[in-house]
Write a protein that holds these residues in place. Structure first.
Motif, PDB file in Angstrom:
ATOM      1  N   THR A 336       0.544  -1.487   0.122  1.00 51.88           N
ATOM      2  CA  THR A 336      -0.110  -0.026  -0.350  1.00 51.88           C
ATOM      3  C   THR A 336       1.108   1.381   0.011  1.00 51.88           C
ATOM      4  O   THR A 336       1.932   1.124   0.131  1.00 51.88           O
ATOM      5  CB  THR A 336      -0.695   0.215   1.272  1.00 51.88           C
ATOM      6  OG1 THR A 336      -0.143  -0.089   1.969  1.00 51.88           O
ATOM      7  CG2 THR A 336      -1.784  -0.918   0.997  1.00 51.88           C
ATOM      8  N   ILE A 337       0.335   1.945  -0.366  1.00 51.13           N
ATOM      9  CA  ILE A 337       0.957   3.818  -0.215  1.00 51.13           C
ATOM     10  C   ILE A 337       0.069   4.745   0.794  1.00 51.13           C
ATOM     11  O   ILE A 337      -0.730   4.326   0.916  1.00 51.13           O
ATOM     12  CB  ILE A 337       1.162   4.443  -1.561  1.00 51.13           C
ATOM     13  CG1 ILE A 337       1.810   3.505  -2.612  1.00 51.13           C
ATOM     14  CG2 ILE A 337       1.758   6.078  -1.085  1.00 51.13           C
ATOM     15  CD1 ILE A 337       2.476   4.368  -4.104  1.00 51.13           C
ATOM     16  N   TRP A 338       1.042   4.690   1.709  1.00 51.52           N
ATOM     17  CA  TRP A 338       0.275   5.942   3.166  1.00 51.52           C
ATOM     18  C   TRP A 338      -0.085   6.874   2.760  1.00 51.52           C
ATOM     19  O   TRP A 338       1.260   8.096   2.374  1.00 51.52           O
ATOM     20  CB  TRP A 338       1.274   5.487   4.346  1.00 51.52           C
ATOM     21  CG  TRP A 338       0.333   6.304   5.430  1.00 51.52           C
ATOM     22  CD1 TRP A 338      -0.849   5.899   6.303  1.00 51.52           C
ATOM     23  CD2 TRP A 338       1.196   6.988   6.614  1.00 51.52           C
ATOM     24  NE1 TRP A 338      -0.747   6.725   7.224  1.00 51.52           N
ATOM     25  CE2 TRP A 338       0.468   7.127   7.532  1.00 51.52           C
ATOM     26  CE3 TRP A 338       1.985   7.732   6.456  1.00 51.52           C
ATOM     27  CZ2 TRP A 338       0.696   8.937   8.279  1.00 51.52           C
ATOM     28  CZ3 TRP A 338       2.845   8.695   7.591  1.00 51.52           C
ATOM     29  CH2 TRP A 338       1.732   8.900   8.165  1.00 51.52           C
ATOM     30  N   ASP A 339      -1.147   7.329   2.706  1.00 53.72           N
ATOM     31  CA  ASP A 339      -1.454   8.909   2.095  1.00 53.72           C
ATOM     32  C   ASP A 339      -2.956   9.161   2.953  1.00 53.72           C
ATOM     33  O   ASP A 339      -3.681   9.186   1.994  1.00 53.72           O
ATOM     34  CB  ASP A 339      -1.225   9.800   0.697  1.00 53.72           C
ATOM     35  CG  ASP A 339      -1.015  10.692   0.461  1.00 53.72           C
ATOM     36  OD1 ASP A 339      -1.827  11.556   1.092  1.00 53.72           O
ATOM     37  OD2 ASP A 339      -0.456  11.038  -0.622  1.00 53.72           O
ATOM     38  N   PRO A 340      -3.192   9.663   4.227  1.00 55.73           N
ATOM     39  CA  PRO A 340      -4.639  10.116   4.467  1.00 55.73           C
ATOM     40  C   PRO A 340      -4.860  11.504   3.238  1.00 55.73           C
ATOM     41  O   PRO A 340      -6.396  10.990   3.391  1.00 55.73           O
ATOM     42  CB  PRO A 340      -4.090  10.490   5.936  1.00 55.73           C
ATOM     43  CG  PRO A 340      -3.103   9.704   6.087  1.00 55.73           C
ATOM     44  CD  PRO A 340      -2.371   9.417   5.368  1.00 55.73           C
ATOM     45  N   MET A 341      -3.920  11.717   3.308  1.00 56.61           N
ATOM     46  CA  MET A 341      -4.919  13.961   2.340  1.00 56.61           C
ATOM     47  C   MET A 341      -5.150  12.947   1.504  1.00 56.61           C
ATOM     48  O   MET A 341      -6.242  13.395   0.361  1.00 56.61           O
ATOM     49  CB  MET A 341      -3.554  14.147   2.452  1.00 56.61           C
ATOM     50  CG  MET A 341      -3.917  15.622   1.990  1.00 56.61           C
ATOM     51  SD  MET A 341      -3.024  16.671   1.534  1.00 56.61           S
ATOM     52  CE  MET A 341      -2.339  16.732   3.182  1.00 56.61           C
ATOM     53  N   ALA A 342      -4.771  11.584   0.361  1.00 61.43           N
ATOM     54  CA  ALA A 342      -4.949  11.430  -1.291  1.00 61.43           C
ATOM     55  C   ALA A 342      -5.982  10.385  -0.742  1.00 61.43           C
ATOM     56  O   ALA A 342      -7.077  10.900  -1.971  1.00 61.43           O
ATOM     57  CB  ALA A 342      -3.765  10.355  -1.137  1.00 61.43           C
ATOM     58  N   VAL A 343      -6.607   9.957  -0.113  1.00 57.68           N
ATOM     59  CA  VAL A 343      -7.023   9.028   0.303  1.00 57.68           C
ATOM     60  C   VAL A 343      -8.557   9.944   0.422  1.00 57.68           C
ATOM     61  O   VAL A 343      -9.589   9.551   0.015  1.00 57.68           O
ATOM     62  CB  VAL A 343      -6.977   8.189   1.905  1.00 57.68           C
ATOM     63  CG1 VAL A 343      -8.707   7.586   2.064  1.00 57.68           C
ATOM     64  CG2 VAL A 343      -5.801   7.098   1.607  1.00 57.68           C
ATOM     65  N   ARG A 344      -8.230  10.475   1.369  1.00 52.83           N
ATOM     66  CA  ARG A 344      -9.333  11.671   1.907  1.00 52.83           C
ATOM     67  C   ARG A 344      -9.944  12.818   0.753  1.00 52.83           C
ATOM     68  O   ARG A 344     -11.363  12.844   0.195  1.00 52.83           O
ATOM     69  CB  ARG A 344      -8.872  12.919   3.243  1.00 52.83           C
ATOM     70  CG  ARG A 344     -10.471  13.476   2.926  1.00 52.83           C
ATOM     71  CD  ARG A 344     -11.922  12.544   4.418  1.00 52.83           C
ATOM     72  NE  ARG A 344     -12.530  13.587   4.612  1.00 52.83           N
ATOM     73  CZ  ARG A 344     -13.314  13.675   3.958  1.00 52.83           C
ATOM     74  NH1 ARG A 344     -13.997  12.326   2.427  1.00 52.83           N
ATOM     75  NH2 ARG A 344     -14.762  14.125   4.363  1.00 52.83           N
ATOM     76  N   THR A 345      -9.488  12.460  -0.372  1.00 54.55           N
ATOM     77  CA  THR A 345      -9.177  13.263  -1.026  1.00 54.55           C
ATOM     78  C   THR A 345     -10.795  12.481  -2.325  1.00 54.55           C
ATOM     79  O   THR A 345     -11.775  13.681  -2.466  1.00 54.55           O
ATOM     80  CB  THR A 345      -8.464  14.322  -2.318  1.00 54.55           C
ATOM     81  OG1 THR A 345      -7.662  15.127  -1.023  1.00 54.55           O
ATOM     82  CG2 THR A 345      -8.805  14.482  -3.724  1.00 54.55           C
ATOM     83  N   ILE A 347     -12.263  10.285  -1.194  1.00 60.38           N
ATOM     84  CA  ILE A 347     -13.691   9.724  -1.019  1.00 60.38           C
ATOM     85  C   ILE A 347     -14.130  10.776  -0.838  1.00 60.38           C
ATOM     86  O   ILE A 347     -16.059  10.602  -1.050  1.00 60.38           O
ATOM     87  CB  ILE A 347     -12.922   9.422   1.114  1.00 60.38           C
ATOM     88  CG1 ILE A 347     -12.474   7.925   0.680  1.00 60.38           C
ATOM     89  CG2 ILE A 347     -14.548   9.259   0.656  1.00 60.38           C
ATOM     90  CD1 ILE A 347     -12.403   7.522   2.379  1.00 60.38           C
ATOM     91  N   SER A 348     -13.750  11.667  -1.156  1.00 64.03           N
ATOM     92  CA  SER A 348     -14.668  13.232  -1.336  1.00 64.03           C
ATOM     93  C   SER A 348     -14.946  13.364  -2.792  1.00 64.03           C
ATOM     94  O   SER A 348     -16.002  13.247  -3.056  1.00 64.03           O
ATOM     95  CB  SER A 348     -14.089  14.457  -1.342  1.00 64.03           C
ATOM     96  OG  SER A 348     -13.436  14.806   0.039  1.00 64.03           O
ATOM     97  N   ALA A 349     -14.065  12.759  -3.243  1.00 65.04           N
ATOM     98  CA  ALA A 349     -14.542  12.563  -5.024  1.00 65.04           C
ATOM     99  C   ALA A 349     -15.371  11.287  -5.398  1.00 65.04           C
ATOM    100  O   ALA A 349     -16.711  11.136  -6.736  1.00 65.04           O
ATOM    101  CB  ALA A 349     -13.358  12.228  -6.305  1.00 65.04           C
ATOM    102  N   VAL A 377     -10.288   6.285  -9.101  1.00 69.62           N
ATOM    103  CA  VAL A 377     -11.399   5.768  -8.194  1.00 69.62           C
ATOM    104  C   VAL A 377     -12.190   4.710  -8.501  1.00 69.62           C
ATOM    105  O   VAL A 377     -13.782   4.798  -8.063  1.00 69.62           O
ATOM    106  CB  VAL A 377     -12.057   6.992  -7.233  1.00 69.62           C
ATOM    107  CG1 VAL A 377     -12.243   5.862  -6.026  1.00 69.62           C
ATOM    108  CG2 VAL A 377     -11.282   8.051  -6.726  1.00 69.62           C
ATOM    109  N   LYS A 378     -11.626   3.213  -8.316  1.00 73.50           N
ATOM    110  CA  LYS A 378     -11.786   2.603  -8.016  1.00 73.50           C
ATOM    111  C   LYS A 378     -12.907   1.146  -7.208  1.00 73.50           C
ATOM    112  O   LYS A 378     -14.061   1.222  -6.884  1.00 73.50           O
ATOM    113  CB  LYS A 378     -10.971   1.730  -8.822  1.00 73.50           C
ATOM    114  CG  LYS A 378     -10.098   1.778 -10.304  1.00 73.50           C
ATOM    115  CD  LYS A 378     -11.051   1.735 -11.318  1.00 73.50           C
ATOM    116  CE  LYS A 378     -12.055   0.665 -11.784  1.00 73.50           C
ATOM    117  NZ  LYS A 378     -12.119   1.024 -12.927  1.00 73.50           N
ATOM    118  N   LYS A 379     -12.801   1.742  -6.088  1.00 71.51           N
ATOM    119  CA  LYS A 379     -13.402   1.197  -5.415  1.00 71.51           C
ATOM    120  C   LYS A 379     -12.970   2.270  -3.388  1.00 71.51           C
ATOM    121  O   LYS A 379     -11.771   2.588  -3.224  1.00 71.51           O
ATOM    122  CB  LYS A 379     -12.703  -0.045  -4.872  1.00 71.51           C
ATOM    123  CG  LYS A 379     -13.397  -0.479  -3.503  1.00 71.51           C
ATOM    124  CD  LYS A 379     -14.892  -1.670  -3.757  1.00 71.51           C
ATOM    125  CE  LYS A 379     -15.816  -1.730  -2.508  1.00 71.51           C
ATOM    126  NZ  LYS A 379     -16.892  -2.278  -2.745  1.00 71.51           N
TER     127      LYS A 379
END
Length: 498
Positions: A336-345, A347-349, A377-379
């Motif tokens: 995995t790549i750890w990136d909470p900020m990118a994940v949040r972005t 999820i918002s999209a 964003v696939k999943k």
């Protein structure tokens, strides 16, 4: 025994500290990974707190009154905030005091925790526990083999049992072994005596391959024979700059100190003779990808061994992903790549969104360049988990993004890859991929060996201090291999560093 006549305290406080990591560890990291107040430990075990469900299951049989303390674990990371260490230490000690009088104390520790002002957290904790419970109570400890073994720990524990396997598939077995030995001790059937030998080396020692496979099998065969009740190999943790860093052997005998000392030395020297022969072939990322593409088998699993969050690094390196994209690889997945900020972005999209995204390489100058790409964003998987044996490891909120034909899993709670759940939880069918890249040194092996056509190890230089010969240790003053060629027999003035 039909009555509850033995009072037994069980607690767990664990993390693995990479003293070179750019990260720091605080109370929130423990709560994000695993935190169970007294009485709230789940029925499923965790890596360092398997003592809880095992003690519960043995209580009636042994006539134990089990008093549970707090159990908490933080994903390996950087140095522990001193206030966090003192808070968690004092909380556990207060729970021990409140449980007195006690016949047995069982602690699930990791063994490689370092705080800002404490190089031997477990030793400090055990010494304080011993002061509270006195000399007659039995104090038993489980350790991860990637730990440090100090004299302070040996002086204050009656029993130390480390996991034998790397990957650590036997953490429940280790808890069962410790609990059975504690019961035998409190009943007077054995009088445990611990012997330790310093192998004076630091090496990667996977038990999924020879020669460590045979060595560990022999350790198991010796247990229960000729007064030997337990044998543990402490591998050491090369990313922990502490005085006791290095590989050691622990032999627990039934009141046979001299015999235990000799056996520990013999086994320790046997292990020392394996130095330089135990690790798998570590390939450059370029060679690993060449071999994976050329292989007629699939999926080919490539372990990015040094960007392993289980070793305390962030786990956000993009180096191998950049190389995959440069080659135009398709039908591949990376976790995995750890990136909470990118994940949040993402999820918002929302799922199905196509957007420009910068991700990865946020925490270290040696982790490559951030990725800038148009992604899909696939999943989205909220509060995702992956299995590790019979336990579950949190990954936090996660997303799977498509980056030019490569499926990439981004996560919010740092975790190395343990199982193929890391892909399937995010809608990826791992068996259908040609290449799977996983960030893990060897804990992935047991699960992925069941589906992999081939397994390769890629040594991608980055934030992990992966060469003990040249790591800049400040607290390690002993001569150990590979910093010294032959630390056991050469005069100090004639020793030469490798």
């Amino acid at each position: 025994m039909n009555k509850l006549d033995k009072r037994v305290f069980v607690g767990s406080l664990a993390t693995e500290t990479n003293t070179f990591s750019p990260l720091r560890t605080d109370l929130q990291d423990f709560k994000d990974s695993f935190y169970a107040p007294p009485g709230e430990h789940p029925e499923t075990p965790t890596l360092c707190s398997a003592l809880f469900p095992v003690a519960r299951s043995r209580a009636a049989q042994f006539g134990w009154k089990v008093i549970e303390g707090t159990a908490t674990w933080a994903e390996p990371g950087g140095i522990v905030n001193q206030l966090t260490w003192e808070c968690l230490r004092d909380q556990l000690l207060d729970e021990v005091r409140a449980a007195m009088p006690l016949d047995i104390v069982l602690l699930g520790l990791h063994g490689a925790m370092v705080a800002q002002d404490c190089l031997d957290c477990e030793g400090e904790l055990l010494e304080a526990v011993r002061t509270i419970v006195g000399p007659k109570a039995i104090v038993g400890v489980t350790l991860d083999p990637h730990s440090h073994l100090s004299q302070r720990r040996l002086d204050n524990a009656d029993l130390i049992v480390a996991f034998k396997e790397f990957p650590h598939t036997d953490f429940v077995t280790a808890a069962e072994r410790l609990i059975d030995l504690a019961q035998q001790t409190v009943e007077g059937h054995i009088a445990p005596t611990m012997s330790a030998f310093d192998c004076k080396m630091i090496e990667v020692l996977p038990t999924s391959r020879q020669p460590m496979r045979g060595f560990v099998d022999r350790l198991v065969s010796l247990e229960g024979q000729d007064n030997v009740v337990s044998i543990s190999a402490i591998h050491g943790f090369m990313a922990g700059d502490v005085p006791d860093l290095g590989t050691k052997i622990i032999v627990v005998t039934d009141a046979a100190q001299e015999q235990g000392d000799k056996l520990a030395q013999r086994l320790g020297m046997e292990l020392f003779e394996m130095r330089g022969k135990t690790r798998p072939e570590f390939l450059t990322p370029e060679v690993a990808l060449d071999k994976a593409v050329a292989s007629p088998k699939s999926p080919v699993v490539i372990a990015d061994v040094w960007d392993n969050p289980g070793g305390g690094v962030p786990g956000d390196s993009t180096l191998i992903l950049h190389e995959m994209l440069r080659r135009g690889l398709k039908n591949a997945a990376l976790a995995t790549i750890w990136d909470p900020m990118a994940v949040r972005t993402c999820i918002s999209a929302g799922e199905g969104a196509v957007l420009p995204l910068r991700f990865g390489a946020k925490t270290s100058a040696t982790a490559g360049e951030p990725m800038d790409a148009i992604v899909t964003v696939k999943k989205i998987a909220l509060a995702a988990k992956q299995r590790f044996g019979s336990s579950f490891v949190p990954m936090g909120d996660c997303v799977c993004i498509d980056v030019h034909g490569i499926a990439v899993v981004l996560n919010t709670v740092r975790s190395q890859v343990f199982s193929s759940d890391v892909f399937s939880e995010l809608g990826i069918v791992p068996e259908t991929k040609k290449i799977l890249v996983v960030k893990s040194t060897n804990h992935f092996h047991d699960a992925f060996a069941k589906i992999a056509g081939d397994i390769l190890y890629a040594a991608v230089d980055g934030p992990y201090p992966n060469d003990p010969a040249t790591n800049v240790y400040q607290n390690l003053t002993r001569d150990i291999w590979p910093r010294v060629r032959s630390p056991h027999d050469e005069p100090a003035l004639q020793r030469k560093a490798v």
